[in-house]
Design a protein around this motif. Structure first.
Motif, PDB file in Angstrom:
ATOM      1  N   SER A   1      10.931   0.883  -2.987  1.00 55.38           N
ATOM      2  CA  SER A   1       9.741   1.100  -2.168  1.00 55.38           C
ATOM      3  C   SER A   1      10.074   0.960  -0.687  1.00 55.38           C
ATOM      4  CB  SER A   1       8.653   0.087  -2.546  1.00 55.38           C
ATOM      5  OG  SER A   1       7.598   0.104  -1.594  1.00 55.38           O
ATOM      6  N   ASN A   2       9.832   2.011   0.062  1.00 48.40           N
ATOM      7  CA  ASN A   2      10.095   1.982   1.504  1.00 48.40           C
ATOM      8  C   ASN A   2       9.116   1.076   2.240  1.00 48.40           C
ATOM      9  OD1 ASN A   2      12.176   3.844   1.139  1.00 48.40           O
ATOM     10  ND2 ASN A   2      10.834   5.596   1.501  1.00 48.40           N
TER      11      ASN A   2
ATOM     12  N   THR B   1       2.828   9.170  -3.736  1.00 49.03           N
ATOM     13  CA  THR B   1       1.508   8.568  -3.615  1.00 49.03           C
ATOM     14  C   THR B   1       1.289   7.542  -4.727  1.00 49.03           C
ATOM     15  OG1 THR B   1       0.663  10.642  -2.697  1.00 49.03           O
ATOM     16  CG2 THR B   1      -0.959   9.048  -3.514  1.00 49.03           C
ATOM     17  N   HIS B   2       0.720   6.381  -4.361  1.00 49.86           N
ATOM     18  CA  HIS B   2       0.423   5.363  -5.364  1.00 49.86           C
ATOM     19  C   HIS B   2      -0.678   4.468  -4.820  1.00 49.86           C
ATOM     20  CE1 HIS B   2       2.379   2.077  -3.104  1.00 49.86           C
ATOM     21  NE2 HIS B   2       3.330   2.957  -2.800  1.00 49.86           N
ATOM     22  N   PRO B   3      -1.451   3.835  -5.692  1.00 48.20           N
ATOM     23  CA  PRO B   3      -2.463   2.883  -5.224  1.00 48.20           C
ATOM     24  C   PRO B   3      -1.782   1.636  -4.683  1.00 48.20           C
ATOM     25  CG  PRO B   3      -2.288   2.813  -7.618  1.00 48.20           C
ATOM     26  CD  PRO B   3      -1.425   3.960  -7.159  1.00 48.20           C
ATOM     27  N   THR B   4      -2.544   0.814  -3.971  1.00 52.59           N
ATOM     28  CA  THR B   4      -1.999  -0.445  -3.476  1.00 52.59           C
ATOM     29  C   THR B   4      -1.575  -1.301  -4.667  1.00 52.59           C
ATOM     30  OG1 THR B   4      -3.371  -0.375  -1.498  1.00 52.59           O
ATOM     31  CG2 THR B   4      -2.495  -2.525  -2.144  1.00 52.59           C
TER      32      THR B   4
ATOM     33  N   PRO C   1       0.837  -1.203   0.000  1.00 53.67           N
ATOM     34  CA  PRO C   1       0.000   0.000   0.000  1.00 53.67           C
ATOM     35  C   PRO C   1       0.876   1.259   0.000  1.00 53.67           C
ATOM     36  CG  PRO C   1       0.180  -0.857   2.223  1.00 53.67           C
ATOM     37  CD  PRO C   1       0.928  -1.816   1.329  1.00 53.67           C
ATOM     38  N   TYR C   2       0.227   2.393  -0.142  1.00 50.01           N
ATOM     39  CA  TYR C   2       0.965   3.658  -0.102  1.00 50.01           C
ATOM     40  C   TYR C   2       1.467   3.932   1.305  1.00 50.01           C
ATOM     41  CZ  TYR C   2       1.494   8.714   0.525  1.00 50.01           C
ATOM     42  OH  TYR C   2       1.957   9.955   0.876  1.00 50.01           O
ATOM     43  N   GLN C   3       0.663   3.541   2.343  1.00 45.78           N
ATOM     44  CA  GLN C   3       1.075   3.805   3.720  1.00 45.78           C
ATOM     45  C   GLN C   3       0.628   2.671   4.639  1.00 45.78           C
ATOM     46  OE1 GLN C   3      -0.867   7.557   4.531  1.00 45.78           O
ATOM     47  NE2 GLN C   3      -2.719   6.579   5.333  1.00 45.78           N
ATOM     48  N   ILE C   4       1.310   2.599   5.801  1.00 46.22           N
ATOM     49  CA  ILE C   4       0.967   1.596   6.810  1.00 46.22           C
ATOM     50  C   ILE C   4       0.961   2.245   8.184  1.00 46.22           C
ATOM     51  CG2 ILE C   4       1.898  -0.354   5.491  1.00 46.22           C
ATOM     52  CD1 ILE C   4       4.409  -0.205   7.278  1.00 46.22           C
ATOM     53  N   GLN C   5       0.278   1.596   9.135  1.00 49.25           N
ATOM     54  CA  GLN C   5       0.276   2.018  10.532  1.00 49.25           C
ATOM     55  C   GLN C   5       1.200   1.084  11.314  1.00 49.25           C
ATOM     56  OE1 GLN C   5      -1.415   4.670  11.880  1.00 49.25           O
ATOM     57  NE2 GLN C   5      -2.090   5.221   9.806  1.00 49.25           N
TER      58      GLN C   5
END
Length: 586
Positions: free
Chosen positions: A349-350, A333-336, A318-322
């Protein structure tokens, strides 16, 4: 009777002084007039890998005058002026000082000293001395170092190996006046001969060093970088073939226009009065920085070695994680996406790297960091070298599953990064870097130094997988500008933020741009790293990768490395767009 008694007393006193106590009085006299002087030894030379000199000590003579012994100062000055290349009036003024010890000239050639000695001018003596000469000017001076006014090493290898280079001074005892002037025809005693210093034969290739510095200097100018480092290493032996460290003397403001002085087709002058100068220290080992995405090698190599992934293992990215109450995201920014491990590394990709790191685990990640040579001395024992700063198990936080894999919580030096990638180039075997390949005795005998130490880090099969993945970084990822026509290249880009000193934050708009890799990828011979400090553009794939391509191309041809079958001989490095490179930011 009185005269007889007086004479007897006088004779008795003379016997007492000249016979009974003569030894004691002689010792007192020698103690007042005898002085021990040091005889400086000739310092050992420093040579390039082909034996050409980089720094040499040349015997010289100092011309000293005892002006009390000079009856005709003006005539003496006129006789010395042509040989010393000084005005007779200046010399005459010095000879009228009446100090008993006047240094008229220092470090004259011995041929000139012989002419002065042949004239046998009363009151004029020669004192042996030496001076350090550097035939190539300031080339590689942060590595070679320098000597101080006393002739002792004060920086670089000159300082680090000073004991070996300096040799041992001799000494002798002479009779001198209270003013320190040697008494004419006085005997010389207690002589101890000097021992000349032992020379060093370095692994540095002067021609490659020059080409590397020129390419690096042009990149610093065109990108307005503060400084830059470039290192080329022999994969199998760990020998450092070139180690360039340059700084901008007048860098432009952050984000300012590029330097108008850049001359891509010409020679860039490098010196203290030029826009680019040699760095004051060997930044390759003394400068620590957060490495950014080039540190992702730790995560991928550990995961492959432990069988947790293979190059085609697919991850949902995904673009971000918790993580532990904090939000982390990729730079763009990118879609999953569904990306395999090779694509995650190629696109830098980080978030994808963090997902792999969580599978590896804290203990294994920290172990792989050390196995690849981070957090410890490289083995060069170079003065001022820093082992780096690493996150430890005691300091581990859940968020380190993102920050450590992308090179944010550890500080390393450029050579350590190169060592890690050279491990991959060397079939998974870590080989310690090396700068001195031999010592040279005063008689000229060359003795090779011991081979670099090694240890296995990756199995051959895993190492082959890592190499293939790093090739894709150059073929279609963020490192396409590092391509070398006729050869396959493997490597990684890095665009890392710079921490604010003393604060828990980063300097706005400031980045370290890195490219590190090796070639030919199928049968690696040379490995290399380029690091630029605060360049514009900021991306390692945009500013550092082209420098890698230029220097590596020259080096491969210089050493007659065969081209790679199937590699496009006419292909040229391509530059990806800023949006493609932005994903590399950490």
């Amino acid at each position: 009777m009185i005269l007889i008694v007086a004479m007897l007393l006088l004779v008795a006193r003379l016997v007492d002084v000249q016979v009974l106590r003569s030894g004691g009085y002689q010792a007192q006299a020698r103690g007042e007039s005898a002085i021990t002087v040091s005889l400086p030894s000739l310092r050992g030379g420093i040579y390039a890998r082909d034996g050409s000199p980089l720094a040499l000590s040349v015997p010289t003579d100092d011309v000293v005058a005892d002006d009390f012994q000079i009856a005709h100062p003006v005539k003496t000055a006129e006789a010395l002026a042509p040989m010393l290349h000084l005005p007779a009036a200046t010399l005459a003024a010095q000879l009228h000082q009446h100090s008993g010890y006047v240094v008229l000239a220092r470090q004259l050639s011995q041929s000139t000293g012989q002419k002065i000695a042949a004239d046998s001018i009363p009151g004029i003596t020669l004192v042996p001395d030496s001076k350090r000469e550097v035939p190539n000017g300031a080339l590689a001076s942060p590595v070679i170092g320098f000597t101080n006014g006393s002739g002792m090493g004060a920086g670089g290898l000159e300082y680090g190996d000073n004991k070996l280079l300096a040799g041992a001074d001799g000494k002798e005892t002479i009779l001198a006046s209270p003013g320190g002037v040697a008494l004419p025809q006085s005997p010389v005693t207690n002589q101890v001969a000097t021992t000349p210093g032992t020379g060093l034969e370095l692994t540095i290739d002067t021609q490659l060093q020059y080409e590397s510095e020129q390419a690096l200097a042009k990149a610093i100018q065109s990108s307005n970088s503060v400084s830059g480092t470039a290192i080329v290493m022999d994969v199998k032996t760990g020998q450092i073939l070139s180690m360039s460290n340059l700084v901008a003397t007048h860098p432009a403001p952050l984000g300012g226009p590029t330097s108008a002085a850049n001359t891509p087709g010409g020679v860039v002058p490098i010196g203290p009065n030029d826009a680019i100068n040699e760095a004051p220290s060997n930044l390759a080992v003394t400068q620590l920085y957060e490495p950014g995405s080039v540190f992702k090698l730790v995560t991928f190599s550990a995961a492959l070695q432990d069988g947790l992934i293979n190059p085609n293992t697919v991850f949902t990215v995904p673009y971000q994680i918790q993580l532990d109450g904090s939000t982390f995201h990729d730079a763009e920014t990118h879609p999953t996406e569904q990306l395999n491990a090779t694509q995650i590394l190629a696109q830098s990709s980080n978030i994808g790297t963090s997902e792999i790191a969580q599978g590896v685990g804290e203990q294994r990640l920290l172990a792989q960091v050390k196995a690849l040579g981070f957090g410890q001395s490289t083995g060069l024992n170079f003065p001022g070298e820093s082992p780096g700063l690493l996150a430890t198990a005691a300091q581990w936080e859940p968020t380190n599953y993102v920050s450590l894999p992308i090179g944010q919580v550890d500080a390393v030096n450029p050579l350590q990064v190169l060592d890690a990638y050279n491990t991959v180039a060397n079939g998974g075997v870590y080989v310690a870097p090396k700068l001195v390949q031999a010592t040279v005795s005063p008689s000229g005998t060359v003795t090779k130094t011991a081979p670099s130490s090694t240890h296995q880090v990756l199995s051959p099969s895993v190492n082959s997988e890592v190499t293939s993945m790093l090739e894709q970084v150059v073929n279609q990822g963020t490192g396409t500008s590092a391509a070398v026509p006729g050869y396959t290249v493997a490597g990684k880009t890095g665009t890392a933020q710079i921490p604010t000193q003393g604060k828990d934050s980063y300097v706005p708009g400031a980045y370290m741009a890195t490219f590190v890799g090796f070639a030919p990828a199928a049968n690696p011979t040379l490995s290399m790293i380029v690091v630029l400090d605060r360049p514009t553009p900021i991306f390692g794939g945009t500013v550092s990768a082209p420098v890698f391509s230029q220097i590596m191309s020259y080096a491969l041809h210089r050493y007659d490395i065969p081209t790679t079958p199937g590699a496009g001989a006419n292909t040229t490095p391509s530059t990806r767009t800023s949006s493609d490179q932005a994903q590399d930011i950490t």
